[in-house]
Design an enzyme around this catalytic site. Structure first.
Site, PDB file in Angstrom:
ATOM      1  N   CYS A  18     -71.202 -71.852   4.852  1.00  0.00           N
ATOM      2  CA  CYS A  18     -70.241 -71.453   5.691  1.00  0.00           C
ATOM      3  C   CYS A  18     -68.749 -71.179   4.979  1.00  0.00           C
ATOM      4  CB  CYS A  18     -70.144 -72.202   7.014  1.00  0.00           C
ATOM      5  SG  CYS A  18     -71.508 -72.144   7.926  1.00  0.00           S
ATOM      6  N   SER A  19     -69.072 -71.391   3.502  1.00  0.00           N
ATOM      7  CA  SER A  19     -67.507 -71.349   2.764  1.00  0.00           C
ATOM      8  C   SER A  19     -67.270 -69.793   2.339  1.00  0.00           C
ATOM      9  CB  SER A  19     -67.554 -72.204   1.728  1.00  0.00           C
ATOM     10  OG  SER A  19     -68.619 -72.346   0.880  1.00  0.00           O
ATOM     11  N   ARG A  20     -67.869 -69.366   1.192  1.00  0.00           N
ATOM     12  CA  ARG A  20     -67.962 -68.037   0.616  1.00  0.00           C
ATOM     13  C   ARG A  20     -69.123 -67.766   0.013  1.00  0.00           C
ATOM     14  NH1 ARG A  20     -64.545 -67.062   3.529  1.00  0.00           N
ATOM     15  NH2 ARG A  20     -62.425 -66.553   3.174  1.00  0.00           N
ATOM     16  N   GLU A  50     -70.628 -58.431   1.574  1.00  0.00           N
ATOM     17  CA  GLU A  50     -70.308 -58.489   3.064  1.00  0.00           C
ATOM     18  C   GLU A  50     -69.781 -57.103   3.767  1.00  0.00           C
ATOM     19  OE1 GLU A  50     -68.227 -61.608   4.818  1.00  0.00           O
ATOM     20  OE2 GLU A  50     -69.422 -63.091   3.536  1.00  0.00           O
ATOM     21  N   HIS A  65     -70.673 -63.936   9.109  1.00  0.00           N
ATOM     22  CA  HIS A  65     -69.423 -64.490   8.767  1.00  0.00           C
ATOM     23  C   HIS A  65     -68.660 -64.770  10.113  1.00  0.00           C
ATOM     24  CE1 HIS A  65     -66.074 -64.476   5.539  1.00  0.00           C
ATOM     25  NE2 HIS A  65     -65.875 -65.540   6.418  1.00  0.00           N
ATOM     26  N   LEU A  66     -69.380 -65.888  10.823  1.00  0.00           N
ATOM     27  CA  LEU A  66     -68.688 -66.336  12.128  1.00  0.00           C
ATOM     28  C   LEU A  66     -67.989 -67.549  12.151  1.00  0.00           C
ATOM     29  CD1 LEU A  66     -71.737 -65.170  14.485  1.00  0.00           C
ATOM     30  CD2 LEU A  66     -69.669 -63.960  14.110  1.00  0.00           C
ATOM     31  N   GLY A  67     -68.001 -68.050  11.102  1.00  0.00           N
ATOM     32  CA  GLY A  67     -67.528 -69.425  11.046  1.00  0.00           C
ATOM     33  C   GLY A  67     -66.035 -69.642  11.593  1.00  0.00           C
ATOM     34  N   LYS A 123     -60.385 -79.797   4.509  1.00  0.00           N
ATOM     35  CA  LYS A 123     -60.138 -80.030   5.775  1.00  0.00           C
ATOM     36  C   LYS A 123     -61.514 -79.794   6.752  1.00  0.00           C
ATOM     37  CE  LYS A 123     -56.523 -77.135   5.948  1.00  0.00           C
ATOM     38  NZ  LYS A 123     -56.400 -77.138   4.488  1.00  0.00           N
ATOM     39  N   ILE A 124     -62.336 -78.819   6.257  1.00  0.00           N
ATOM     40  CA  ILE A 124     -63.616 -78.200   6.900  1.00  0.00           C
ATOM     41  C   ILE A 124     -64.548 -79.401   6.526  1.00  0.00           C
ATOM     42  CG2 ILE A 124     -65.162 -76.454   7.351  1.00  0.00           C
ATOM     43  CD1 ILE A 124     -63.105 -74.551   6.619  1.00  0.00           C
TER      44      ILE A 124
HETATM   45  N1  LIG Z   1     -67.101 -68.817   7.127  1.00  0.00           N
HETATM   46  C1  LIG Z   1     -65.873 -68.833   7.585  1.00  0.00           C
HETATM   47  O1  LIG Z   1     -65.464 -68.010   8.627  1.00  0.00           O
HETATM   48  C2  LIG Z   1     -64.646 -69.780   7.241  1.00  0.00           C
HETATM   49  C3  LIG Z   1     -64.815 -69.930   5.824  1.00  0.00           C
HETATM   50  N2  LIG Z   1     -63.846 -70.881   5.085  1.00  0.00           N
HETATM   51  C4  LIG Z   1     -64.090 -70.854   3.864  1.00  0.00           C
HETATM   52  O2  LIG Z   1     -63.882 -72.610   3.701  1.00  0.00           O
HETATM   53  C5  LIG Z   1     -63.403 -72.834   2.624  1.00  0.00           C
HETATM   54  C6  LIG Z   1     -62.817 -74.435   2.632  1.00  0.00           C
HETATM   55  O3  LIG Z   1     -61.695 -74.532   3.795  1.00  0.00           O
HETATM   56  P1  LIG Z   1     -60.877 -75.626   3.822  1.00  0.00           P
HETATM   57  O4  LIG Z   1     -61.739 -76.911   4.164  1.00  0.00           O
HETATM   58  O5  LIG Z   1     -59.768 -75.517   4.995  1.00  0.00           O
HETATM   59  O6  LIG Z   1     -59.994 -75.635   2.643  1.00  0.00           O
HETATM   60  P2  LIG Z   1     -59.424 -76.854   1.886  1.00  0.00           P
HETATM   61  O7  LIG Z   1     -58.474 -76.547   0.797  1.00  0.00           O
HETATM   62  O8  LIG Z   1     -58.732 -77.909   3.128  1.00  0.00           O
HETATM   63  O9  LIG Z   1     -60.588 -77.761   1.276  1.00  0.00           O
HETATM   64  C7  LIG Z   1     -61.430 -77.513  -0.110  1.00  0.00           C
HETATM   65  C8  LIG Z   1     -61.604 -78.514  -0.911  1.00  0.00           C
HETATM   66  O10 LIG Z   1     -62.632 -78.310  -1.682  1.00  0.00           O
HETATM   67  C9  LIG Z   1     -62.293 -79.057  -2.864  1.00  0.00           C
HETATM   68  N3  LIG Z   1     -62.474 -78.475  -4.367  1.00  0.00           N
HETATM   69  C10 LIG Z   1     -61.951 -77.387  -4.858  1.00  0.00           C
HETATM   70  N4  LIG Z   1     -62.588 -77.133  -5.852  1.00  0.00           N
HETATM   71  C11 LIG Z   1     -63.653 -77.832  -6.079  1.00  0.00           C
HETATM   72  C12 LIG Z   1     -64.702 -77.959  -6.881  1.00  0.00           C
HETATM   73  N5  LIG Z   1     -64.897 -77.154  -8.105  1.00  0.00           N
HETATM   74  N6  LIG Z   1     -65.910 -78.701  -6.329  1.00  0.00           N
HETATM   75  C13 LIG Z   1     -65.725 -79.454  -5.524  1.00  0.00           C
HETATM   76  N7  LIG Z   1     -64.561 -79.224  -4.421  1.00  0.00           N
HETATM   77  C14 LIG Z   1     -63.742 -78.569  -4.891  1.00  0.00           C
HETATM   78  C15 LIG Z   1     -60.909 -79.303  -3.008  1.00  0.00           C
HETATM   79  O11 LIG Z   1     -60.446 -80.372  -3.382  1.00  0.00           O
HETATM   80  C16 LIG Z   1     -60.309 -79.232  -1.514  1.00  0.00           C
HETATM   81  O12 LIG Z   1     -60.444 -80.599  -1.119  1.00  0.00           O
HETATM   82  C17 LIG Z   1     -62.168 -71.978   2.415  1.00  0.00           C
HETATM   83  O13 LIG Z   1     -61.710 -71.864   1.043  1.00  0.00           O
HETATM   84  C18 LIG Z   1     -62.752 -70.508   2.992  1.00  0.00           C
HETATM   85  O14 LIG Z   1     -63.213 -70.038   1.904  1.00  0.00           O
HETATM   86  C19 LIG Z   1     -62.653 -71.197   5.879  1.00  0.00           C
HETATM   87  C20 LIG Z   1     -62.668 -70.891   7.183  1.00  0.00           C
HETATM   88  C21 LIG Z   1     -63.758 -70.302   7.972  1.00  0.00           C
HETATM   89  O1  LIG Z   2     -61.474 -64.144   9.672  1.00  0.00           O
HETATM   90  C1  LIG Z   2     -62.539 -64.339   9.781  1.00  0.00           C
HETATM   91  O2  LIG Z   2     -63.122 -64.446  10.546  1.00  0.00           O
HETATM   92  C2  LIG Z   2     -63.010 -65.205   8.368  1.00  0.00           C
HETATM   93  C3  LIG Z   2     -62.197 -66.494   8.190  1.00  0.00           C
HETATM   94  C4  LIG Z   2     -62.575 -67.049   6.968  1.00  0.00           C
HETATM   95  O3  LIG Z   2     -63.329 -66.724   6.240  1.00  0.00           O
HETATM   96  C5  LIG Z   2     -61.313 -67.717   6.313  1.00  0.00           C
HETATM   97  O4  LIG Z   2     -60.508 -68.331   7.088  1.00  0.00           O
HETATM   98  O5  LIG Z   2     -61.322 -68.140   5.226  1.00  0.00           O
END
Ligand SMILES: NC(=O)C1=CN([C@@H]2O[C@H](COP(=O)(O)OP(=O)(O)OC[C@H]3O[C@@H](n4cnc5c(N)ncnc54)[C@H](O)[C@@H]3O)[C@@H](O)[C@H]2O)C=CC1
Ligand SMILES: O=C(O)CCC(=O)C(=O)O
Length: 525
Positions: free
Chosen positions: A228-230, A259, A277-279, A149-150
């Site tokens: 901005c993932s993990r 963190e 961690h402002l994503g 999604k992101i």
């Molecule tokens: N910085 C922040 O505040 C935020 C961070 N996140 C992080 O962003 C990540 C992604 O979020 P979404 O896009 O919503 O999740 P999502 O589940 O929609 O997309 C994740 C994608 O990664 C792919 N994937 C899984 N394993 C993989 C691998 N080994 N190599 C390549 N691709 C792989 C999946 O097929 C999927 O399409 C979350 O898991 C979360 O950890 C999410 C929201 C806020």
């Molecule tokens: O709660 C937050 O601000 C972090 C969000 C996040 O990393 C996530 O949704 O995976």
């Protein structure tokens, strides 16, 4: 009245929703020990990313019915421990998608134009126009790792900036990537060709240190990396060394191995941008995730199903009761066929046979899809979102029902077409409830699924089984059980081996070199 503990700061609208059905205590900044002390009083726990829900907390939560993560990643919750305790874990899969994508894009543009440093310089009464010569993103290659999604939203916006998108996601179909205007490439090519790399994958054992010393060495010296993932998806120490030596041009990090970020050389580097961690930190996203999760907690406390449970299907209890043993079977078969066919499947045929060929067995189709997607989406895929996720990924699901019975009263046959071709499996339950794989690529077998499995397609001829056994033995891999299935003597056959140990790297290609072996696959169930 039920009691809910909110252990991280959430938007007040979430508290309002929870207050409709419960007493809500907002207590942020508690230590793990403090949470363990008070959690036995609570029916629900709601948190963001600061609280770490450990096994000890879960086990102390004797009244807990639900844990709600106001965000996407549930890697700060011990989900298996919660599942064992029968606690539903819910998240907000979409509430902060746009916020996180926009943060990654902001980081990319800030990096390319030195915005944070230039801002500091002007505020320090300087006017250093020559110090901050930037680089354009227009016509540059953006490598997107994880096209979920992101990642998809980042790709869409970056395309409108005139960037060329190289994407790596082993679980996304070419059609979906084409729709998004992205070129699907392997990771090697993405690392070698990208001018900017942005990470959008969940944290799993596969993505841990996806970027490390070796991979950094293959990148352009001008590359800029955005995470901005993990934290932990990049090896932080290797990144620091690459930045210090000028091996790469820059990095923008929102997430860290530890963190809050402790003592770190990252703070001293001029080619790095850091955010805490402002994503997800936008007003809109915080309202979105708070409403999404608070509503689910409210519903579960009222005895209703949750819509985004990551660990427990949102099925009605009576259907659940009837189908429970078969749900696990369907999920295991989905997981198996996805690994045989290769992650990027474009179709899944589900045939429900015998007593399963009824209308109310529909959840089994969902369970099969959930299993199929579990390699890609891990705990993010559930019974509620599996079908939508499959549709969004361009996977065509075809269901058929065949009431005739063969050896078992009910069985599930799955056929998937993926990057490694078309493969099929059939599974059934013994009267004891144990799962059996009864057919592989139309060859009859009878093996229980196990943690580490090896399957071969080979020619039935003397000595071939011994050769595979000896080869595995020479790599110290112990065989737990082995079965051969064939249709005619000395024709094509399959071998299914349950192994006590994972297959060491390189051994699979050695197996395929054994005369008579046509193909070999390893599977982890
Ligand atoms: N910085 C922040 O505040 C935020 C961070 N996140 C992080 O962003 C990540 C992604 O979020 P979404 O896009 O919503 O999740 P999502 O589940 O929609 O997309 C994740 C994608 O990664 C792919 N994937 C899984 N394993 C993989 C691998 N080994 N190599 C390549 N691709 C792989 C999946 O097929 C999927 O399409 C979350 O898991 C979360 O950890 C999410 C929201 C806020
Ligand atoms: O709660 C937050 O601000 C972090 C969000 C996040 O990393 C996530 O949704 O995976």
């Amino acid at each position: 009245m039920a009691k809910v503990l909110v252990s991280d700061s959430i938007d007040p609208v979430g508290v309002e929703i929870l207050s409709q059905v419960a007493q809500v205590d907002v207590k942020t900044g508690l230590s793990a020990e403090e949470i363990i002390q008070i959690i036995p009083e609570y029916d629900a726990l709601m948190l963001r990313s600061s609280t770490r829900v450990t096994k000890e907390i879960v086990e102390a939560g004797s009244k807990l019915q639900i844990i709600g993560r106001a965000g996407v990643g549930v890697d700060n919750i011990d989900v298996p421990a919660a599942t064992r305790q029968g606690i539903i874990v819910v998240n907000s899969p979409e509430g902060n998608t746009i916020a996180a994508a926009e943060h990654a894009l902001a980081m990319m543009l800030s990096l390319s134009r030195h915005i944070p440093d230039a801002n500091q310089s002007v505020k320090a009464n300087k006017w250093e126009r020559n110090r901050f010569i930037g680089t354009e993103v227009y016509k540059k290659n953006l490598g997107v790792v994880g096209l979920g999604k992101i990642g998809s939203h980042v790709a869409k916006v970056a395309r409108s900036l005139g960037m060329k998108i190289l994407a790596y996601d082993p679980f996304i179909s070419k059609e979906r990537a084409d729709q998004l205007g992205c070129t699907l490439v392997d990771l090697e090519l993405l690392f070698a060709e990208s001018d900017f790399i942005t990470l959008h994958v969940p944290k799993t054992s596969e993505t841990q240190h996806l970027i490390g010393r070796e991979t950094l060495a293959k990148m352009k010296p001008t590359v800029r990396i955005i995470n901005c993932s993990r934290g932990g998806i990049i090896d932080e120490l290797a990144l620091i060394e690459a930045l210090e030596s000028g091996r790469i041009a820059g990095a923008a990090l929102d997430v860290f191995e530890q963190e809050p970020l402790g003592e770190s050389r990252l703070r001293e580097l001029s080619n790095v941008i850091l955010t805490p961690h402002l994503g997800a930190s936008t007003t809109e996203a915080q309202v979105g995730v708070a409403v999404d999760v608070a509503e689910q907690i409210r519903d579960v406390l009222l005895g209703l199903p949750a819509r985004s449970a990551v660990n427990i299907p949102g099925l009605t209890p009576d259907v659940m009761e009837k189908l429970r043993p078969y749900l696990q079977l369907a999920e295991t078969m989905g997981n198996l066929v996805s690994q045989l066919a290769g992650g990027r499947c474009d179709s899944l045929n589900v045939r429900l046979q015998g007593e399963l060929a009824t209308k109310d067995s529909q959840p089994l189709v969902v369970a099969a899809i959930k299993g199929l997607l579990s390699q890609a989406l891990r705990e993010r895929v559930n019974y509620v979102n599996a079908a939508i996720e499959a549709k969004e990924r361009g996977i065509r699901v075809i269901e058929t029902r065949d009431a005739s019975t063969r050896d078992y009263s009910g069985s599930i046959h799955l056929e998937a077409n993926g990057s490694m071709g078309t493969h099929s499996v059939t599974g059934a339950l013994l009267s004891t409830g144990e799962i059996r794989i009864t057919d592989l690529d139309e060859f009859p077998i009878n093996v229980p699924p196990s943690n580490h499995m090896l399957f071969t397609l080979h020619q039935d001829m003397p000595g071939i089984i011994g050769k595979i056994g000896a080869l595995l033995g020479s790599f110290n891999v112990n065989i737990a059980s082995m079965q051969v299935g064939r249709k005619i003597i000395r024709g094509d056959a399959v071998m299914a081996l349950s192994l006590d140990d994972p297959l060491p790297e390189g051994l699979l290609s050695e197996i395929t070199k054994v005369p008579g072996i046509r193909d070999a696959y390893t599977v982890k169930l």
